[in-house]
Design a protein around this motif. Structure first.
Motif, PDB file in Angstrom:
ATOM      1  N   THR A  77      38.726  41.149  31.018  1.00  0.00           N
ATOM      2  CA  THR A  77      39.000  39.888  30.343  1.00  0.00           C
ATOM      3  C   THR A  77      39.328  38.859  31.411  1.00  0.00           C
ATOM      4  O   THR A  77      40.249  39.056  32.208  1.00  0.00           O
ATOM      5  CB  THR A  77      40.171  40.033  29.351  1.00  0.00           C
ATOM      6  OG1 THR A  77      39.839  41.081  28.430  1.00  0.00           O
ATOM      7  CG2 THR A  77      40.423  38.751  28.593  1.00  0.00           C
ATOM      8  N   VAL A  78      38.551  37.785  31.453  1.00  0.00           N
ATOM      9  CA  VAL A  78      38.760  36.709  32.418  1.00  0.00           C
ATOM     10  C   VAL A  78      38.835  35.401  31.634  1.00  0.00           C
ATOM     11  O   VAL A  78      37.913  35.073  30.886  1.00  0.00           O
ATOM     12  CB  VAL A  78      37.617  36.653  33.460  1.00  0.00           C
ATOM     13  CG1 VAL A  78      37.823  35.495  34.421  1.00  0.00           C
ATOM     14  CG2 VAL A  78      37.512  37.970  34.217  1.00  0.00           C
ATOM     15  N   ASP A  79      39.928  34.682  31.814  1.00  0.00           N
ATOM     16  CA  ASP A  79      40.133  33.407  31.100  1.00  0.00           C
ATOM     17  C   ASP A  79      39.929  33.570  29.595  1.00  0.00           C
ATOM     18  O   ASP A  79      39.306  32.730  28.945  1.00  0.00           O
ATOM     19  CB  ASP A  79      39.211  32.316  31.648  1.00  0.00           C
ATOM     20  CG  ASP A  79      39.499  31.995  33.104  1.00  0.00           C
ATOM     21  OD1 ASP A  79      40.671  32.099  33.520  1.00  0.00           O
ATOM     22  OD2 ASP A  79      38.547  31.638  33.831  1.00  0.00           O
ATOM     23  N   GLY A  80      40.418  34.672  29.045  1.00  0.00           N
ATOM     24  CA  GLY A  80      40.331  34.903  27.606  1.00  0.00           C
ATOM     25  C   GLY A  80      38.990  35.410  27.122  1.00  0.00           C
ATOM     26  O   GLY A  80      38.836  35.713  25.946  1.00  0.00           O
ATOM     27  N   ALA A  81      37.999  35.497  28.010  1.00  0.00           N
ATOM     28  CA  ALA A  81      36.666  35.970  27.617  1.00  0.00           C
ATOM     29  C   ALA A  81      36.498  37.437  28.028  1.00  0.00           C
ATOM     30  O   ALA A  81      36.754  37.806  29.169  1.00  0.00           O
ATOM     31  CB  ALA A  81      35.586  35.124  28.264  1.00  0.00           C
ATOM     32  N   MET A  82      36.054  38.265  27.085  1.00  0.00           N
ATOM     33  CA  MET A  82      35.863  39.685  27.315  1.00  0.00           C
ATOM     34  C   MET A  82      34.400  39.954  27.638  1.00  0.00           C
ATOM     35  O   MET A  82      33.515  39.387  27.007  1.00  0.00           O
ATOM     36  CB  MET A  82      36.280  40.420  26.048  1.00  0.00           C
ATOM     37  CG  MET A  82      36.002  41.888  26.048  1.00  0.00           C
ATOM     38  SD  MET A  82      36.524  42.669  24.496  1.00  0.00           S
ATOM     39  CE  MET A  82      35.234  42.126  23.389  1.00  0.00           C
ATOM     40  N   ARG A  83      34.168  40.838  28.640  1.00  0.00           N
ATOM     41  CA  ARG A  83      32.790  41.235  28.932  1.00  0.00           C
ATOM     42  C   ARG A  83      32.762  42.659  29.460  1.00  0.00           C
ATOM     43  O   ARG A  83      33.696  43.094  30.146  1.00  0.00           O
ATOM     44  CB  ARG A  83      32.123  40.280  29.913  1.00  0.00           C
ATOM     45  CG  ARG A  83      32.659  40.332  31.321  1.00  0.00           C
ATOM     46  CD  ARG A  83      31.921  39.354  32.232  1.00  0.00           C
ATOM     47  NE  ARG A  83      32.515  39.390  33.554  1.00  0.00           N
ATOM     48  CZ  ARG A  83      31.926  39.901  34.625  1.00  0.00           C
ATOM     49  NH1 ARG A  83      30.709  40.368  34.543  1.00  0.00           N
ATOM     50  NH2 ARG A  83      32.536  39.913  35.789  1.00  0.00           N
ATOM     51  N   LEU A  96      45.398  50.157  38.469  1.00  0.00           N
ATOM     52  CA  LEU A  96      44.516  49.435  37.564  1.00  0.00           C
ATOM     53  C   LEU A  96      45.150  49.556  36.192  1.00  0.00           C
ATOM     54  O   LEU A  96      45.259  50.661  35.653  1.00  0.00           O
ATOM     55  CB  LEU A  96      43.108  50.049  37.560  1.00  0.00           C
ATOM     56  CG  LEU A  96      42.160  49.560  36.452  1.00  0.00           C
ATOM     57  CD1 LEU A  96      41.915  48.050  36.556  1.00  0.00           C
ATOM     58  CD2 LEU A  96      40.860  50.340  36.487  1.00  0.00           C
ATOM     59  N   ALA A  97      45.609  48.435  35.649  1.00  0.00           N
ATOM     60  CA  ALA A  97      46.234  48.432  34.329  1.00  0.00           C
ATOM     61  C   ALA A  97      45.227  47.957  33.290  1.00  0.00           C
ATOM     62  O   ALA A  97      44.677  46.863  33.413  1.00  0.00           O
ATOM     63  CB  ALA A  97      47.468  47.535  34.331  1.00  0.00           C
ATOM     64  N   LEU A  98      44.965  48.790  32.311  1.00  0.00           N
ATOM     65  CA  LEU A  98      44.142  48.414  31.168  1.00  0.00           C
ATOM     66  C   LEU A  98      45.135  48.167  30.043  1.00  0.00           C
ATOM     67  O   LEU A  98      45.798  49.104  29.582  1.00  0.00           O
ATOM     68  CB  LEU A  98      43.161  49.531  30.813  1.00  0.00           C
ATOM     69  CG  LEU A  98      42.217  49.971  31.937  1.00  0.00           C
ATOM     70  CD1 LEU A  98      41.288  51.071  31.461  1.00  0.00           C
ATOM     71  CD2 LEU A  98      41.421  48.799  32.473  1.00  0.00           C
ATOM     72  N   GLU A  99      45.284  46.898  29.646  1.00  0.00           N
ATOM     73  CA  GLU A  99      46.340  46.532  28.714  1.00  0.00           C
ATOM     74  C   GLU A  99      45.882  45.484  27.716  1.00  0.00           C
ATOM     75  O   GLU A  99      44.888  44.793  27.941  1.00  0.00           O
ATOM     76  CB  GLU A  99      47.564  46.031  29.487  1.00  0.00           C
ATOM     77  CG  GLU A  99      47.257  44.880  30.427  1.00  0.00           C
ATOM     78  CD  GLU A  99      48.343  44.626  31.452  1.00  0.00           C
ATOM     79  OE1 GLU A  99      49.328  45.363  31.500  1.00  0.00           O
ATOM     80  OE2 GLU A  99      48.187  43.667  32.211  1.00  0.00           O
ATOM     81  N   SER A 100      46.628  45.379  26.630  1.00  0.00           N
ATOM     82  CA  SER A 100      46.307  44.427  25.578  1.00  0.00           C
ATOM     83  C   SER A 100      46.236  43.012  26.164  1.00  0.00           C
ATOM     84  O   SER A 100      47.113  42.599  26.915  1.00  0.00           O
ATOM     85  CB  SER A 100      47.381  44.495  24.489  1.00  0.00           C
ATOM     86  OG  SER A 100      47.073  43.615  23.449  1.00  0.00           O
ATOM     87  N   GLY A 101      45.162  42.295  25.866  1.00  0.00           N
ATOM     88  CA  GLY A 101      44.972  40.945  26.375  1.00  0.00           C
ATOM     89  C   GLY A 101      44.332  40.897  27.749  1.00  0.00           C
ATOM     90  O   GLY A 101      44.055  39.829  28.277  1.00  0.00           O
ATOM     91  N   GLY A 102      44.071  42.059  28.345  1.00  0.00           N
ATOM     92  CA  GLY A 102      43.477  42.116  29.679  1.00  0.00           C
ATOM     93  C   GLY A 102      42.321  43.103  29.704  1.00  0.00           C
ATOM     94  O   GLY A 102      41.627  43.299  28.704  1.00  0.00           O
TER      95      GLY A 102
END
Length: 157
Positions: A77-83, A96-102
């Motif tokens: 997630t970069v600048d609110g955009a998921m890809r 490496l943290a995989l977390e809500s919103g990221g």
């Protein structure tokens, strides 16, 4: 006398080769903690979160995730955009943290809708390290981890 310079050069070359194998070049040493999936509201899609810690002196990359539960892709997630991405870096002596919103895991085409209290098994694949299998508990939809890290898996690298 003629052999001593050759022997000296061999010892020097060996010492220089070993000098390049210092502690900073130790392999990645990966462990996984705080793995969970919020109970999905969709029957076919869900998100997954976890933290991969690297105590080794060499970075690695998360390259894919597999699960019997359905298809799993890695998203940033970069600048609110998921890809979707092919890999995410795990720095040496970092995490490496995989977390809500990221950055996160995206489960798609779920074979069944996971319910709170159940667990899903996922296998994390890396560029250089052996795969790690993690049991991911299904938590309430509003769950957020609070401190502490219960390790769910570890490689022997």
């Amino acid at each position: 006398m003629r052999h001593r310079p050759v022997l000296g050069a061999s010892v020097l070359a060996g010492a220089l080769a070993l000098a390049g194998c210092g502690a900073g070049d130790s392999p990645a040493d990966l462990s996984v903690g705080t793995a969970y999936m919020p109970q999905p509201v969709s029957a076919t899609m869900a998100a997954g979160f976890l933290t991969i810690t690297n105590d080794g002196g060499t970075g690695d990359e998360l390259t894919s995730v597999t699960s019997d539960a359905g298809e799993v892709t890695v998203h940033e997630t970069v600048d609110g955009a998921m890809r979707q991405v092919d890999r995410l870096p795990i720095p040496a002596h970092g995490e490496l943290a995989l977390e809500s919103g990221g950055n996160h895991l995206m489960f798609e085409k779920l074979k069944r809708q996971p319910k709170q209290g159940q667990t899903l098994s996922v296998e994390l694949h890396f560029a250089d390290s052996d795969p790690v299998t993690v049991e991911m508990p299904v938590k309430p939809a509003t769950y957020r981890p609070g401190g502490g890290s219960a390790h769910s898996g570890h490689t022997g690298n």
